[in-house]
Write a protein that holds these residues in place. Structure first.
Motif, PDB file in Angstrom:
ATOM      1  N   SER A  38      10.002   7.224  -4.554  1.00  0.00           N
ATOM      2  CA  SER A  38       9.502   6.259  -3.771  1.00  0.00           C
ATOM      3  C   SER A  38       8.316   6.811  -2.772  1.00  0.00           C
ATOM      4  O   SER A  38       7.243   6.192  -2.620  1.00  0.00           O
ATOM      5  CB  SER A  38      10.631   5.990  -2.910  1.00  0.00           C
ATOM      6  OG  SER A  38      11.668   5.066  -3.482  1.00  0.00           O
ATOM      7  N   SER A  39       8.413   8.213  -2.761  1.00  0.00           N
ATOM      8  CA  SER A  39       7.259   8.733  -1.960  1.00  0.00           C
ATOM      9  C   SER A  39       5.918   8.833  -2.787  1.00  0.00           C
ATOM     10  O   SER A  39       4.838   8.879  -2.362  1.00  0.00           O
ATOM     11  CB  SER A  39       7.697  10.182  -1.284  1.00  0.00           C
ATOM     12  OG  SER A  39       8.604  10.042  -0.487  1.00  0.00           O
ATOM     13  N   ILE A  40       6.163   9.096  -4.051  1.00  0.00           N
ATOM     14  CA  ILE A  40       4.924   9.222  -4.851  1.00  0.00           C
ATOM     15  C   ILE A  40       4.299   7.700  -5.306  1.00  0.00           C
ATOM     16  O   ILE A  40       3.440   7.493  -5.127  1.00  0.00           O
ATOM     17  CB  ILE A  40       5.295   9.757  -6.292  1.00  0.00           C
ATOM     18  CG1 ILE A  40       5.735  11.311  -5.934  1.00  0.00           C
ATOM     19  CG2 ILE A  40       4.144   9.612  -7.267  1.00  0.00           C
ATOM     20  CD1 ILE A  40       6.205  12.094  -6.903  1.00  0.00           C
ATOM     21  N   GLN A  41       5.286   6.596  -5.491  1.00  0.00           N
ATOM     22  CA  GLN A  41       4.810   5.439  -5.782  1.00  0.00           C
ATOM     23  C   GLN A  41       4.210   4.546  -4.650  1.00  0.00           C
ATOM     24  O   GLN A  41       3.639   3.729  -5.063  1.00  0.00           O
ATOM     25  CB  GLN A  41       6.246   4.780  -6.694  1.00  0.00           C
ATOM     26  CG  GLN A  41       6.515   5.416  -7.749  1.00  0.00           C
ATOM     27  CD  GLN A  41       5.354   5.659  -8.672  1.00  0.00           C
ATOM     28  OE1 GLN A  41       4.370   4.972  -8.894  1.00  0.00           O
ATOM     29  NE2 GLN A  41       5.278   6.729  -9.822  1.00  0.00           N
ATOM     30  N   VAL A  42       4.881   4.567  -3.618  1.00  0.00           N
ATOM     31  CA  VAL A  42       4.408   3.870  -2.535  1.00  0.00           C
ATOM     32  C   VAL A  42       2.928   3.843  -2.238  1.00  0.00           C
ATOM     33  O   VAL A  42       2.178   2.785  -2.005  1.00  0.00           O
ATOM     34  CB  VAL A  42       5.211   3.918  -1.207  1.00  0.00           C
ATOM     35  CG1 VAL A  42       4.640   3.149  -0.081  1.00  0.00           C
ATOM     36  CG2 VAL A  42       6.664   3.265  -1.323  1.00  0.00           C
ATOM     37  N   PRO A  43       2.355   5.088  -1.953  1.00  0.00           N
ATOM     38  CA  PRO A  43       0.918   4.960  -2.000  1.00  0.00           C
ATOM     39  C   PRO A  43       0.024   4.497  -3.092  1.00  0.00           C
ATOM     40  O   PRO A  43      -0.943   3.983  -2.738  1.00  0.00           O
ATOM     41  CB  PRO A  43       0.744   6.549  -1.751  1.00  0.00           C
ATOM     42  CG  PRO A  43       1.855   7.253  -1.498  1.00  0.00           C
ATOM     43  CD  PRO A  43       3.065   6.336  -1.753  1.00  0.00           C
ATOM     44  N   ARG A  44       0.665   4.781  -4.246  1.00  0.00           N
ATOM     45  CA  ARG A  44       0.223   4.255  -5.599  1.00  0.00           C
ATOM     46  C   ARG A  44       0.018   2.845  -5.714  1.00  0.00           C
ATOM     47  O   ARG A  44      -0.789   2.148  -5.765  1.00  0.00           O
ATOM     48  CB  ARG A  44       0.914   4.713  -6.676  1.00  0.00           C
ATOM     49  CG  ARG A  44       0.364   4.263  -8.042  1.00  0.00           C
ATOM     50  CD  ARG A  44       0.900   5.124  -9.160  1.00  0.00           C
ATOM     51  NE  ARG A  44       0.763   4.102 -10.438  1.00  0.00           N
ATOM     52  CZ  ARG A  44       1.742   3.832 -11.168  1.00  0.00           C
ATOM     53  NH1 ARG A  44       2.978   4.316 -11.185  1.00  0.00           N
ATOM     54  NH2 ARG A  44       1.544   2.919 -12.247  1.00  0.00           N
ATOM     55  N   MET A  45       1.247   2.167  -4.993  1.00  0.00           N
ATOM     56  CA  MET A  45       1.159   0.664  -4.928  1.00  0.00           C
ATOM     57  C   MET A  45       0.328   0.289  -4.003  1.00  0.00           C
ATOM     58  O   MET A  45      -0.548  -0.875  -4.153  1.00  0.00           O
ATOM     59  CB  MET A  45       2.882   0.154  -4.567  1.00  0.00           C
ATOM     60  CG  MET A  45       2.898  -1.359  -4.369  1.00  0.00           C
ATOM     61  SD  MET A  45       4.518  -1.745  -3.757  1.00  0.00           S
ATOM     62  CE  MET A  45       4.550  -1.439  -2.278  1.00  0.00           C
ATOM     63  N   PHE A  46       0.224   0.774  -2.614  1.00  0.00           N
ATOM     64  CA  PHE A  46      -0.767   0.391  -1.647  1.00  0.00           C
ATOM     65  C   PHE A  46      -2.230   0.321  -2.182  1.00  0.00           C
ATOM     66  O   PHE A  46      -2.916  -0.563  -1.795  1.00  0.00           O
ATOM     67  CB  PHE A  46      -0.414   0.945  -0.404  1.00  0.00           C
ATOM     68  CG  PHE A  46       0.675   0.437   0.542  1.00  0.00           C
ATOM     69  CD1 PHE A  46       0.765  -1.025   0.561  1.00  0.00           C
ATOM     70  CD2 PHE A  46       1.750   1.073   0.732  1.00  0.00           C
ATOM     71  CE1 PHE A  46       1.985  -1.471   1.451  1.00  0.00           C
ATOM     72  CE2 PHE A  46       2.779   0.659   1.752  1.00  0.00           C
ATOM     73  CZ  PHE A  46       2.808  -0.493   1.840  1.00  0.00           C
ATOM     74  N   SER A  47      -2.416   1.471  -2.771  1.00  0.00           N
ATOM     75  CA  SER A  47      -3.829   1.655  -3.217  1.00  0.00           C
ATOM     76  C   SER A  47      -4.413   0.680  -4.281  1.00  0.00           C
ATOM     77  O   SER A  47      -5.464   0.348  -4.679  1.00  0.00           O
ATOM     78  CB  SER A  47      -4.079   3.014  -4.026  1.00  0.00           C
ATOM     79  OG  SER A  47      -3.163   3.108  -4.926  1.00  0.00           O
ATOM     80  N   SER A  48      -3.255   0.054  -5.166  1.00  0.00           N
ATOM     81  CA  SER A  48      -3.525  -0.874  -6.112  1.00  0.00           C
ATOM     82  C   SER A  48      -4.015  -2.338  -5.337  1.00  0.00           C
ATOM     83  O   SER A  48      -4.013  -3.150  -6.062  1.00  0.00           O
ATOM     84  CB  SER A  48      -2.465  -0.976  -7.043  1.00  0.00           C
ATOM     85  OG  SER A  48      -1.275  -1.752  -6.751  1.00  0.00           O
ATOM     86  N   ILE A  49      -3.380  -2.579  -4.281  1.00  0.00           N
ATOM     87  CA  ILE A  49      -3.643  -3.773  -3.360  1.00  0.00           C
ATOM     88  C   ILE A  49      -4.953  -3.949  -2.728  1.00  0.00           C
ATOM     89  O   ILE A  49      -5.561  -3.152  -2.205  1.00  0.00           O
ATOM     90  CB  ILE A  49      -2.447  -3.766  -2.374  1.00  0.00           C
ATOM     91  CG1 ILE A  49      -1.116  -3.688  -2.900  1.00  0.00           C
ATOM     92  CG2 ILE A  49      -2.752  -5.200  -1.491  1.00  0.00           C
ATOM     93  CD1 ILE A  49       0.180  -3.819  -1.797  1.00  0.00           C
TER      94      ILE A  49
END
Length: 190
Positions: free
Chosen positions: A136-147
């Motif tokens: 989750s710590s790796i994927q959450v920033p990735r998700m927010f950067s794609s928004i």
């Protein structure tokens, strides 16, 4: 008989994974360690957020055509239209995550292993939540950067993070149950 460890002794035994530890020793230390982690987290997080808020306010003042500011007695919000600059550096978020998770690991690892051993369990049970919080710590920033404006939301990524967080909560509850149980009788050689 499990070792009785004072809170002060816990800090001396941060790297001592041997022996056992009773409930009465573990839980007061766990509470103190949690308080330390929260205080350190706030010391890092509050200035980081204050800096981001100042940068948002400066951006709003310099680009009023791109920004809507709403303020009232109990609210203040800034909405940016278009492509805003990076207002929360990824390095700051990384520092916060490394500091809080690293500190939690250092403060809890040995005590959790000793407590689990006292319960007759392997210390490896203490690692149950790790894969989920790391994912989750790796994927959450990735998700927010794609928004962003016109971007298509990646719902697969969102649901994978949601499921990972759910598993993290379940494994944390299970770990707490394991840590809270009664001591197992000592076996020969312990």
């Amino acid at each position: 008989m499990p070792d009785t460890v004072t809170i002060r002794e816990h800090f001396k035994r941060l790297a001592d994974f041997s022996g056992r530890e009773d409930r009465a020793s573990f839980w007061p230390y766990a509470a103190v360690a949690f308080a330390i982690i929260m205080v350190v987290g706030m010391i890092i997080f509050v200035p980081m957020m204050m800096s981001a808020m100042q940068e948002m306010q400066q951006f709003a003042a310099q680009h009023p055509e791109q920004v809507s500011v709403t303020s009232g007695p109990s609210q203040y919000s800034i909405s940016v239209r278009g492509d805003p600059p990076e207002l929360m550096p990824k390095e700051s978020i990384l520092l916060y995550l490394v500091a809080t998770f690293g500190l939690a690991f250092v403060l809890y690892a040995a005590a959790v292993v000793r407590r689990l051993r006292d319960r007759g369990k392997s210390g490896l049970w203490g690692f149950m939540p790790f894969p989920f919080i790391i994912y989750s710590s790796i994927q959450v920033p990735r998700m927010f950067s794609s928004i962003g404006p016109g971007a298509q939301s990646d719902m697969t990524l969102f649901f994978s993070i949601f499921f990972s967080n759910l598993l993290y909560i379940i494994t944390m509850i299970w770990l707490i149950v394991l840590l809270a149980g009664q001591s197992a009788p000592e076996r020969d050689g312990e």
